[in-house]
Design an enzyme around this catalytic site. Structure first.
Site, PDB file in Angstrom:
ATOM      1  CE  LYS A 113      -4.612  -0.689   1.741  1.00 29.25           C
ATOM      2  NZ  LYS A 113      -5.563  -0.619   2.829  1.00 29.25           N
ATOM      3  CE  LYS A 196      -6.340  -6.324  -2.268  1.00 32.78           C
ATOM      4  NZ  LYS A 196      -6.088  -6.295  -0.815  1.00 32.78           N
ATOM      5  CE  LYS A 199     -14.407  -2.873   0.783  1.00 29.19           C
ATOM      6  NZ  LYS A 199     -13.154  -2.867   1.551  1.00 29.19           N
TER       7      LYS A 199
HETATM    8  P1  TYM Z   1     -11.376  -5.627   3.041  1.00 29.65           P
HETATM    9  O1  TYM Z   1     -12.407  -4.609   3.388  1.00 29.65           O
HETATM   10  O2  TYM Z   1     -10.235  -5.224   2.191  1.00 29.65           O
HETATM   11  O3  TYM Z   1     -12.070  -6.866   2.344  1.00 29.65           O
HETATM   12  C1  TYM Z   1     -13.140  -7.590   2.942  1.00 29.65           C
HETATM   13  C2  TYM Z   1     -12.991  -9.068   2.615  1.00 29.65           C
HETATM   14  O4  TYM Z   1     -12.957  -9.267   1.202  1.00 29.65           O
HETATM   15  C3  TYM Z   1     -11.792  -9.992   0.831  1.00 29.65           C
HETATM   16  N1  TYM Z   1     -11.307  -9.466  -0.446  1.00 29.65           N
HETATM   17  C4  TYM Z   1     -11.068 -10.215  -1.524  1.00 29.65           C
HETATM   18  N2  TYM Z   1     -11.198 -11.534  -1.753  1.00 29.65           N
HETATM   19  C5  TYM Z   1     -10.874 -11.981  -2.986  1.00 29.65           C
HETATM   20  N3  TYM Z   1     -10.450 -11.173  -3.994  1.00 29.65           N
HETATM   21  C6  TYM Z   1     -10.304  -9.837  -3.805  1.00 29.65           C
HETATM   22  N4  TYM Z   1      -9.894  -9.052  -4.802  1.00 29.65           N
HETATM   23  C7  TYM Z   1     -10.625  -9.306  -2.525  1.00 29.65           C
HETATM   24  N5  TYM Z   1     -10.596  -8.047  -2.009  1.00 29.65           N
HETATM   25  C8  TYM Z   1     -11.006  -8.173  -0.728  1.00 29.65           C
HETATM   26  C9  TYM Z   1     -10.783  -9.725   1.943  1.00 29.65           C
HETATM   27  O5  TYM Z   1      -9.814 -10.751   2.025  1.00 29.65           O
HETATM   28  C10 TYM Z   1     -11.683  -9.661   3.162  1.00 29.65           C
HETATM   29  O6  TYM Z   1     -11.935 -10.961   3.653  1.00 29.65           O
HETATM   30  N6  TYM Z   1      -8.484  -6.102   7.105  1.00 29.65           N
HETATM   31  C11 TYM Z   1      -9.728  -6.522   6.484  1.00 29.65           C
HETATM   32  C12 TYM Z   1     -10.945  -6.217   7.328  1.00 29.65           C
HETATM   33  C13 TYM Z   1     -10.880  -6.699   8.738  1.00 29.65           C
HETATM   34  C14 TYM Z   1     -11.022  -8.034   9.184  1.00 29.65           C
HETATM   35  C15 TYM Z   1     -10.915  -7.987  10.613  1.00 29.65           C
HETATM   36  C16 TYM Z   1     -11.223  -9.253   8.533  1.00 29.65           C
HETATM   37  C17 TYM Z   1     -10.690  -5.895   9.841  1.00 29.65           C
HETATM   38  N7  TYM Z   1     -10.734  -6.672  10.958  1.00 29.65           N
HETATM   39  C18 TYM Z   1     -10.998  -9.124  11.387  1.00 29.65           C
HETATM   40  C19 TYM Z   1     -11.297 -10.412   9.332  1.00 29.65           C
HETATM   41  C20 TYM Z   1     -11.203 -10.341  10.724  1.00 29.65           C
HETATM   42  C21 TYM Z   1      -9.879  -5.789   5.163  1.00 29.65           C
HETATM   43  O7  TYM Z   1      -9.256  -4.787   4.916  1.00 29.65           O
HETATM   44  O8  TYM Z   1     -10.836  -6.336   4.380  1.00 29.65           O
END
Ligand code: TYM
Length: 333
Positions: A113, A196, A199
């Protein structure tokens, strides 16, 4: 046997996209029949990079609607926004004092990032994985369904839990098991198969949002980058063709089949035929979710009430656990 509990989160930094759906949300929905689940809109994580306040509020409500529209049951399970439950911040701070700098320096997501501009990012972004560990462990969750990109953060969560238990001589925190889907664990950008799908990508053409209507989906898939070769016979032949591989993976995930099976049907065909088929399965899956989201967004009071109720129930679970942690570390109670 310890109680099995699922926790997962999503950042309200935009509208959920197809990668979020295939990598996470779809599995959250399925896991509800097996586990007690908590699903969290992690607004405190979102502000580790700049968020316009109005947009953050808007995205938090939109995500709530998308999750409900996708089949999250906020009555049987718990759906809430992170900042409403103070236990996350309290435990996050304690974990800031457990995690070693060396551990954080290994986090690939931070490096990806920030790139060469590291000095200009917030310290919140750097300690983000500690807060993520706190999200999970404030509930002593045992299973965490995520996409591939979060795997390293979950390994760190286990290191933190272990070090806490070791340093204080307790067996307090469980180890967590990541649940990563076998296909579509990493959906790539439609414009660049090595990046990847995200959003927060500035180009809306790089992703399909769960709220996109049929015409928008059609256009985005038509414009998705591909190559000039027809689809191959064997998955190995897709290794050097990231964009083609990505589209085939999306199709396989949405139709609950394997890449192998998709190639059996489409081998030798060009992308115009395949993209038409793909467009149809994407539209069939997403438009009902988009329509229900739109309906739910007309009733903001209901969405706010759902989150408030979820936060109350989440707090009732997390507060005693984090109070116990505070006692273990020596805070006066
Ligand atoms: P975030 O908001 O980036 O994404 C939410 C979930 O979607 C999955 N994801 C993807 N899976 C496949 N292909 C992609 N291109 C893709 N983009 C996103 C992510 O792996 C995620 O499961 N740090 C986390 C949020 C978080 C969290 C937690 C998750 C905060 N606390 C505790 C689990 C447990 C995040 O930024 O997700």
């Amino acid at each position: 046997m310890p109680m099995q509990r699922v926790f997962s989160g999503i950042q309200p930094s935009g509208v959920p996209q197809l990668g979020n759906y295939l990598g996470a949300i779809r599995h959250w929905v399925q896991l509800q029949s097996e586990y007690m689940c908590l699903f969290c809109l992690v607004d405190m994580h979102a502000i580790t990079v700049w968020q316009n306040p109005e947009e953050l509020r808007h995205h938090t409500l939109t995500q709530t609607a998308v999750l409900l529209a996708s089949g999250i049951d906020a009555q049987k399970h718990i759906l809430f926004n992170q900042s409403a439950v103070y236990a996350h911040a309290r435990l996050g701070w304690i974990f800031n004092c457990i995690t070693r700098l060396g551990w954080l320096n290994r986090m690939t997501q931070f490096k990806d990032k920030t790139g060469k501009d590291r000095e200009n990012y917030s310290s919140g972004l750097y300690v983000y994985p500690n807060l993520m560990a706190a999200d999970i462990l404030a509930y002593k969750a045992t299973h965490v369904p995520v996409g591939e990109d979060q795997k390293q953060h979950l390994e760190l969560t286990n290191d933190i839990a272990q070090k806490f238990n070791h340093d204080y001589g307790v067996t307090f925190f469980p180890q967590v098991t990541p649940l990563i889907p076998p296909t579509a664990a990493r959906i790539m950008s439609l414009r660049d198969g090595t990046k990847k799908m995200s959003k927060s990508d500035p180009s809306s053409q790089s992703r399909i949002d769960l709220t996109d209507d049929a015409d928008t989906i059609r256009l985005k898939i038509r414009r998705a980058k591909t190559d000039t070769e027809p689809l191959p016979t064997h998955p190995d032949e897709l290794t050097e063709r990231p964009e083609a591989k990505n589209l085939v993976s999306i199709y396989a995930a949405l139709t609950n089949t394997t890449i192998n099976h998709v190639l059996e049907t489409y081998q030798g065909q060009g992308f115009s035929t395949f993209k038409t088929a793909l467009t149809e399965v994407v539209i069939n899956t997403l438009t009902p979710i988009g329509q229900e989201t739109e309906r739910l967004l007309n009733d903001k009071t209901y969405l706010l009430e759902t989150l408030r109720n979820g936060a109350e129930r989440a707090n009732a679970l997390a507060d005693p656990i984090v109070s116990e942690v505070e006692k273990i570390v020596g805070f006066l109670s």
